[in-house]
Motif scaffolding. Sequence first.
Motif, PDB file in Angstrom:
ATOM      1  N   THR A  60     151.151  -1.478  85.159  1.00  0.00           N
ATOM      2  CA  THR A  60     151.584  -0.688  86.317  1.00  0.00           C
ATOM      3  C   THR A  60     153.083  -0.414  86.249  1.00  0.00           C
ATOM      4  OG1 THR A  60     149.836  -1.638  87.696  1.00  0.00           O
ATOM      5  CG2 THR A  60     151.714  -0.643  88.836  1.00  0.00           C
ATOM      6  N   LEU A  61     153.845  -1.435  85.913  1.00  0.00           N
ATOM      7  CA  LEU A  61     155.293  -1.284  85.805  1.00  0.00           C
ATOM      8  C   LEU A  61     155.673  -0.357  84.649  1.00  0.00           C
ATOM      9  CD1 LEU A  61     156.363  -4.993  86.456  1.00  0.00           C
ATOM     10  CD2 LEU A  61     156.673  -3.051  87.996  1.00  0.00           C
ATOM     11  N   THR A  80     146.203 -10.881  85.723  1.00  0.00           N
ATOM     12  CA  THR A  80     146.974 -10.217  86.781  1.00  0.00           C
ATOM     13  C   THR A  80     148.335  -9.772  86.254  1.00  0.00           C
ATOM     14  OG1 THR A  80     145.879 -11.581  88.455  1.00  0.00           O
ATOM     15  CG2 THR A  80     147.919 -10.476  89.089  1.00  0.00           C
ATOM     16  N   ARG A  81     148.970 -10.628  85.466  1.00  0.00           N
ATOM     17  CA  ARG A  81     150.272 -10.260  84.896  1.00  0.00           C
ATOM     18  C   ARG A  81     150.134  -9.053  83.974  1.00  0.00           C
ATOM     19  NH1 ARG A  81     151.148 -15.900  84.134  1.00  0.00           N
ATOM     20  NH2 ARG A  81     150.897 -15.710  81.874  1.00  0.00           N
ATOM     21  N   LEU A  92     158.513 -10.445  95.015  1.00  0.00           N
ATOM     22  CA  LEU A  92     159.179 -11.363  94.098  1.00  0.00           C
ATOM     23  C   LEU A  92     158.464 -11.414  92.749  1.00  0.00           C
ATOM     24  CD1 LEU A  92     160.166 -14.355  96.410  1.00  0.00           C
ATOM     25  CD2 LEU A  92     161.639 -12.586  95.466  1.00  0.00           C
ATOM     26  N   LEU A  93     157.141 -11.291  92.734  1.00  0.00           N
ATOM     27  CA  LEU A  93     156.414 -11.260  91.468  1.00  0.00           C
ATOM     28  C   LEU A  93     156.784 -10.017  90.668  1.00  0.00           C
ATOM     29  CD1 LEU A  93     154.340 -12.352  89.521  1.00  0.00           C
ATOM     30  CD2 LEU A  93     152.545 -11.228  90.874  1.00  0.00           C
ATOM     31  N   HIS A  94     156.858  -8.874  91.335  1.00  0.00           N
ATOM     32  CA  HIS A  94     157.314  -7.659  90.653  1.00  0.00           C
ATOM     33  C   HIS A  94     158.714  -7.866  90.065  1.00  0.00           C
ATOM     34  CE1 HIS A  94     153.910  -5.623  92.514  1.00  0.00           C
ATOM     35  NE2 HIS A  94     154.249  -4.496  91.888  1.00  0.00           N
ATOM     36  N   ALA A  95     159.601  -8.465  90.883  1.00  0.00           N
ATOM     37  CA  ALA A  95     160.978  -8.683  90.429  1.00  0.00           C
ATOM     38  C   ALA A  95     161.027  -9.608  89.224  1.00  0.00           C
ATOM     39  CB  ALA A  95     161.817  -9.263  91.571  1.00  0.00           C
ATOM     40  N   ALA A  96     160.174 -10.634  89.220  1.00  0.00           N
ATOM     41  CA  ALA A  96     160.177 -11.594  88.121  1.00  0.00           C
ATOM     42  C   ALA A  96     159.737 -10.962  86.805  1.00  0.00           C
ATOM     43  CB  ALA A  96     159.276 -12.775  88.464  1.00  0.00           C
TER      44      ALA A  96
END
Length: 914
Positions: free
Chosen positions: A333-334, A326-327, A265-269
């Motif tokens: 990474t994304l 972290t973000r 969900l963090l990746h999706a956000a």
Amino acid sequence: MTRVVGRSTLLGEVHDLLDAGESVVLCGPPGSGRSALLELIEENARARQRAEVLRSTGAPEEVALPFAALRDLLAQCPAELLDEVVAAGPPHVREAVDSGLVGVESTDVLRSDLAACFHAVLERWTADRPVLLLLDDVQWLDGDSSTVVGYARRRLGGRVGVVATVTSVGEVDASIDISDLHHLDVPPLDVVDMLDLLCDHGLTPDVAHRVHVESGGIPSLALAMAGLVGERPVVLGVPTPLPASIGRVLHERFAAQPDEVRETLLHAALLSRPTLRELERAGRVGAAADLRRAAQAGLVVPGEVALRFTPSSLRQVVVDVVDVGTRTALHRTLADAATTPGQRLRHLALADPRPDADLARDLGAAAAESGRLGDRELAAELFLLAADRAPLELGAERIEWLVSAIETAAPGNHVDLVQRALADVLESPTSPAQAVRVRLAIPELAGNAVPLLDEVLTAALADAADDDMLVAKVLLQRARIALMESRPHAAHRACERAVALLEAHGDDDELALGLTTLAVARRWTGSDHQACLRRAVELAGPTPTGFLHTSPVYMQARFAFYDDRLDEAWTTFLGMLAQVERGAGTDHVHVLRCLVEVAARTGRCRQAAEYAARATRIGEEFDLEAHTGWFITAQAELVSGDLARAATLARRGVEAASERGDVRYLQRHLVVLGQALLRSGDAQGARDALERVRAVERAGGFGDPTVNRWHADLVAALAALGRLDEAAEVLTEARYAVERRAAHGGTAGVSAQLDRAEAELLLARGDLEGAELVLDRAAKVAADVGLQLDVGRVLVTRAHLERRRRRVAAARTTLQEAHDLFAGLHATPWAEQVRAELEPERAPETDDPLLERLTDTEARIAQAVAAGASNREIAERAYVSIKTVEATLTRIYRKLDLRSRTQLATLLVPPSRE
């Protein structure tokens, strides 16, 4: 009595299973109303006095307390029976029960003896009547109680029923055996039920729809968000602010998920428009399973294009859980996993907020390219990021990027992006041309009322000053708004001025758009439009994403639909669908609406339902205006679903369109409402709705009868009400309008529909031969044009004609033919209506000559009254409304010169001779 909206079918299924000796587990996300359903089941069981009820609710705080749930259940058992059973048991069981099971240590022996005790209590108690165990949130029941309860219910099958609730079967502890229970899902409420729930709490239909979308259909969240409306207005397209209490609940619900679900969900956000494919590319191998788990918890909803957080504010809750470092690392990474330069630059810009001229220029170029490729949301965000990363020396470029962000985001209805850009633009020194561009973009957003748009365009016209090109663009936008208000003459005047300016300017693309709008205005006023549209098509270049619904090729297909060139319209719109699927939501929904309308007219009923469902998902994903989606769904419900749902959506649409000043959609909803009411037996309600459409068209000088097509249904409604002279007047007006339009072609289909309506009027007047003649003509033209549902409607009217001629067998054969046609087309409501006529509860046949003066329907109702039936009983038998029965009785009294049902009964049932 507990009120639960939208769960009657589910409750009926639960009661049927319980009556059949089955036990049930209700599965649904938190807040879906599982506990409220248990309350209704309990109330029903006690009211019917068919079962004793025991209820227990699990809680996370008590899952480790031995026998906590059993303590609640034993406290609800008959005290004398419990004392008697316990007294006969082992001493340590008596001690444990006497202590209230507080502070006892769980052992295998105690658990076994308590299971035997509870079993004995239930066995003796169920000798007279069964016991129903209601277990709420069984995932939080303590294991000891679950073992004891399971032991008893397995041995008393048929005498002990269970209804349990759980958020997800997969979350239930292994010690709780629910494998043999019948699983039923408690889904989110659909839009009709949610409107019912929220409008009862004082919300307007469009705001209720917005809350429905934000809540994902979860009743408790929707009601909590609805409570905010009195404190803060809900702005369409803007995430509804969450109260602190709901924010904490969402945070806790997110935190309760497994680590891998939270990570996905963090990746999706952090993604622009998250999809399963994007998540898997970013390294989330188990993303599919994670998203299923999140959806079960009510945290996300799979969208037509991308994943959607519910509510949308949850996305920020998820992002705020992790620290900035972290973000930043995750964005990098994304960026490495991104598949397009635009996506890569987005993540790099979000990872580093410092001004950077080179990065800003790269973002601006990537935004322009993304817009060219049709990804308006990404393009608008990149324009905004370019402006955010621009240093002071790029001040002029920064303003242009902000203006471009507004122009790019508005057609896709990305309101949050538009508002972010507007906040900066309003404080920047824009040029007059930039100011006009911004103002012209505002009407492209959904949810703007007409008075606001008028103010915006007045200011835009002042900014345009002597720039003929800008003035022409403002005039065209005014013309489109006039069409939205169903004022085609005003649109025509504005278009003619705009086209004259564009002719002098020499911009072919803008001139093509102006000619297209002018063609619409001319058609609606009854003028020749064909040469105008042909020239527009010849001039037009490639259509920008988001503006297909105003393009010449789109309008050419719309005119083919109006003209009943249905194969051409169908093929063209299908081709457009592939073009818009990755573009702006507004275009996507427009094309899907057109496909639903063509499918409804040609009898492609299943496809109408499928495309309507897709339009709903797209509309919710892009936050488009609610009433446009309701019209699409209501159209599909008319041909393949449920007439009551169609009428409900149309009524809500009438309210919302009226509030917005959207007269065009007001007409559309009124036409659907009239059709739904007429087919449901409420001829008076249908007449009222369709007369409003007639009044709007008269006021606006609307001269094209092929567009809205309300005339035939109004004639039929007036004929059913016995207002035959009024029906004839409407028919004459419609025939005259068709005759004026016939010189330009495309009137065969509407003429066939008017022929069918005229046949119903002639039947009411007793002119059977005349009715047969126009029915023959209607049948041939409807078949030739491809109006499959109209072919079936002609058959139904012909069956009524045969019945009036007392040709019972011929009438039945014709009705059966109509039923088979409708069933083959999957036109469910039509097939059900005809089946009701094929299998009515018939009144006794009679040769009474008085009945010859009545229509077939009037004769049946008169006989029912003579037999002593009430108006409600007659309405239920005939599948019509009570109002229709009352109106029919009024006509009967007038025809037979009577004043009461007593006189009617005396006349038709003479006293018996002895």
